[in-house]
Design a protein around this motif. Structure first.
Motif, PDB file in Angstrom:
ATOM      1  N   LEU A  50      -9.536  -8.411   0.800  1.00 62.56           N
ATOM      2  CA  LEU A  50      -9.018  -7.126   0.324  1.00 62.56           C
ATOM      3  C   LEU A  50      -7.577  -6.902   0.784  1.00 62.56           C
ATOM      4  O   LEU A  50      -6.742  -6.399   0.029  1.00 62.56           O
ATOM      5  CB  LEU A  50      -9.906  -5.989   0.826  1.00 62.56           C
ATOM      6  N   ALA A  51      -7.291  -7.281   2.030  1.00 63.70           N
ATOM      7  CA  ALA A  51      -5.931  -7.114   2.556  1.00 63.70           C
ATOM      8  C   ALA A  51      -4.949  -7.978   1.775  1.00 63.70           C
ATOM      9  O   ALA A  51      -3.832  -7.537   1.442  1.00 63.70           O
ATOM     10  CB  ALA A  51      -5.890  -7.471   4.038  1.00 63.70           C
ATOM     11  N   GLU A  52      -5.342  -9.196   1.486  1.00 67.42           N
ATOM     12  CA  GLU A  52      -4.479 -10.097   0.730  1.00 67.42           C
ATOM     13  C   GLU A  52      -4.228  -9.557  -0.680  1.00 67.42           C
ATOM     14  O   GLU A  52      -3.097  -9.590  -1.173  1.00 67.42           O
ATOM     15  CB  GLU A  52      -5.115 -11.481   0.670  1.00 67.42           C
ATOM     16  N   GLN A  53      -5.268  -9.041  -1.315  1.00 69.56           N
ATOM     17  CA  GLN A  53      -5.128  -8.484  -2.660  1.00 69.56           C
ATOM     18  C   GLN A  53      -4.247  -7.238  -2.659  1.00 69.56           C
ATOM     19  O   GLN A  53      -3.545  -6.957  -3.628  1.00 69.56           O
ATOM     20  CB  GLN A  53      -6.508  -8.144  -3.226  1.00 69.56           C
ATOM     21  N   ALA A  54      -4.279  -6.488  -1.561  1.00 67.69           N
ATOM     22  CA  ALA A  54      -3.531  -5.226  -1.492  1.00 67.69           C
ATOM     23  C   ALA A  54      -2.051  -5.428  -1.203  1.00 67.69           C
ATOM     24  O   ALA A  54      -1.235  -4.539  -1.487  1.00 67.69           O
ATOM     25  CB  ALA A  54      -4.135  -4.335  -0.420  1.00 67.69           C
ATOM     26  N   PHE A  55      -1.681  -6.572  -0.635  1.00 63.21           N
ATOM     27  CA  PHE A  55      -0.350  -6.731  -0.057  1.00 63.21           C
ATOM     28  C   PHE A  55       0.781  -6.490  -1.054  1.00 63.21           C
ATOM     29  O   PHE A  55       1.680  -5.676  -0.809  1.00 63.21           O
ATOM     30  CB  PHE A  55      -0.215  -8.115   0.583  1.00 63.21           C
ATOM     31  N   ASP A  56       0.776  -7.190  -2.188  1.00 56.89           N
ATOM     32  CA  ASP A  56       1.908  -7.066  -3.099  1.00 56.89           C
ATOM     33  C   ASP A  56       2.068  -5.649  -3.644  1.00 56.89           C
ATOM     34  O   ASP A  56       3.198  -5.158  -3.791  1.00 56.89           O
ATOM     35  CB  ASP A  56       1.770  -8.061  -4.254  1.00 56.89           C
TER      36      ASP A  56
END
Length: 524
Positions: A50-56
């Motif tokens: 979820l954190a990776e998906q949220a980053f951009d």
């Protein structure tokens, strides 16, 4: 909000299935309900994904939107009211006034970083105009800083609010545009859950991407080490022991893609007592008050005193002994910390040449710490590495030096420190000037006529220092500059105007400070 024993993963509340753990009330040395479910690999993978998906999406949020998010977190923490303080008191044994002050500091940190985000200086926006007629021609080149990526934050044992779930590491990472995955500290699980729910609520209210924040509960290996090893994590914020910090550093360095670990680990914070200052009759009490603040459980606790032997130093030690004798036993944060403190003091006292100067009162507290000051000759200190270790708690060691040259030798001998303090008067300035260059090399903060306990959250504060006080002496974990840990520069060469971020657009639509062709420009 009620404590339920659950983790926060994005917008969900999840109960771990890998066993249970309970917080402990150190004032009674008894477990506290409820039991918390321990997370495992599945929860870790979900939080990191979820954190990776949220980053951009999150790193491109507008400055005002991100600032409001940080302020909303502070507001939701305050909305928890007495319930947060009561639970924190139960889990730490810390008094109400201390925790209320720490809550204020936590919210002030969030609001400070909201200001940092709004003013935009952290972006380091820089523009070099195209020079087509130059030989050779120069392209249009623009620079800004962006977030590193998702950050793993480890809650600290000694600050259940200010260095924990929504503490300085989390606040600065979120300000930089980095999603955060927190590993809650087992010493204050209920406090962590309450704060995590407040952060989650703020994220939903501010329409942040789901993975901008998660909090996991679990073991140091299953969650802690695996979190640092996860490829989605791009940096780590840690406050704790040297053993814990260096273990995370090894894991981060062994990854296919090594990542920075910003670890605050070990410091004894030397205090240099120069001759003129020793004439101050209030100095012994001031030292003892700093030593025993929070049962000595501060990373800036004055663990070492250095002075030239003589009548003035002897008068000082007598004053310290009297002040210590009036200090009651204090509850430490956990049974483990109390055991480590008792063991550390016993080992120190058993070293040949070490003598007891004075100690505080005993008592019947299950996790009670008895304050103490010991002394040793500088020659012995310089030859015995066992005298240099941190004792986490209200104990300190006085180094008796034969002359000023030996004081300098001790200073040169010390490891890296968070703080170094000098007590001096106008009559001592010549020696202080001689000492200062050494202290600048050894510590992240040099202070005069004070003690390191009490770290101001401000733009100029540095809470860091050479190893082993921190893993990276170029950084700070407190103050506005803490945001720099989680940023990296990117240059944009001949990028079409339609694709440029607002911070780099012509006309400076954000009205932020920028360097344009070498000149500082601020279009307010």
């Amino acid at each position: 909000m009620q404590v339920s024993g659950e983790m926060i993963i994005g917008r969900n509340v999840v109960r771990g299935q890998e066993g249970t753990i309970k917080a402990i009330d150190p004032s009674r040395n008894e477990q506290i309900e409820p039991a918390f479910g321990l997370g495992g690999e599945a929860q870790l993978q979900q939080a990191c994904a979820l954190a990776e998906q949220a980053f951009d999406r999150y790193r491109e949020t507008g400055l005002e939107q991100r600032a409001r998010f940080l302020e909303t977190i502070a507001d939701r923490i305050m909305d928890l009211g007495p319930a947060l303080i009561e639970r924190a008191m139960q889990e730490t044994g810390l008094p109400q006034a201390r925790l209320e002050g720490e809550r204020g500091r936590t919210c002030n940190q969030l609001r400070l970083f909201a200001k940092v985000v709004r003013d935009g200086r952290f972006l380091s926006a820089t523009l070099d105009s195209k020079l087509p007629d130059r030989t050779p021609p120069r392209s249009d080149i623009r620079l800004r800083k962006i977030g590193l990526g998702p950050v793993a934050v480890f809650g600290a044992s000694n600050f259940p609010l200010a260095f924990s779930v929504a503490g300085g590491d989390t606040a600065s990472a979120l300000a930089a545009g980095c999603p955060v995955v927190v590993k809650a500290h087992s010493a204050h699980l209920g406090t962590s859950e309450l704060v995590a729910r407040a952060v989650q609520k703020a994220a939903i209210e501010c329409d942040m991407p789901e993975g901008v924040f998660s909090m996991l509960i679990g073991s140091g290996v299953t969650v802690g080490q695996n979190l640092v090893a996860h490829p989605a994590i791009k940096a780590v914020g840690f406050t704790g022991s040297r053993a814990g910090g260096t273990a995370l550093m090894r894991t981060a360095a062994a990854r296919h893609e090594p990542i920075p670990v910003y670890a605050e680990m070990s410091s004894i914070n030397p205090v240099f007592l120069l001759q003129g200052a020793l004439e101050n009759s209030k100095l012994p009490q001031a030292f003892v008050d700093s030593l025993t603040l929070g049962a000595g459980q501060f990373c800036t606790n004055p663990g070492l005193l250095i002075g030239v032997d003589g009548p003035l130093l002897q008068t000082f030690t007598e004053g310290v002994a009297a002040a210590l004798a009036a200090k009651a036993q204090q509850t430490m944060l956990t049974p483990g910390i109390h055991q480590a403190y008792s063991s550390g003091v016993a080992k120190l006292a058993a070293i040949p040449g070490v003598k007891l100067v004075g100690q505080g009162q005993t008592g019947a507290l299950p996790c009670g710490a008895q304050a103490a000051l010991y002394e040793v000759a500088a020659e012995t200190f310089l030859s015995n590495p066992d005298l240099e270790g941190e004792i986490f708690g209200p104990a300190s060691l006085l180094i008796r030096c034969r002359n000023e040259d030996e004081v300098v030798r001790v200073a040169e001998h010390l490891e890296g420190q968070l703080t170094a303090a000098v007590h001096a008067t106008a009559a001592d300035l010549a020696f202080a000037k001689r000492l200062l260059p050494t202290l600048e090399r050894k510590a992240g903060r040099v202070l005069f006529n004070g003690f390191g306990t009490g770290v101001e959250v401000s733009h100029a504060m540095v809470h860091g220092g050479p190893f082993p006080s921190t893993s990276d002496s170029r950084s700070t974990s407190v103050g506005a500059s803490a945001i720099d840990r989680f940023l990296r520069p990117v240059s944009y060469q001949d990028v079409p105007a339609e694709l440029l971020a607002a911070a780099l657009a012509d006309g400076n639509p954000l009205a932020i400070p920028r360097v344009e062709d070498g000149d500082l420009v601020w279009n307010a």
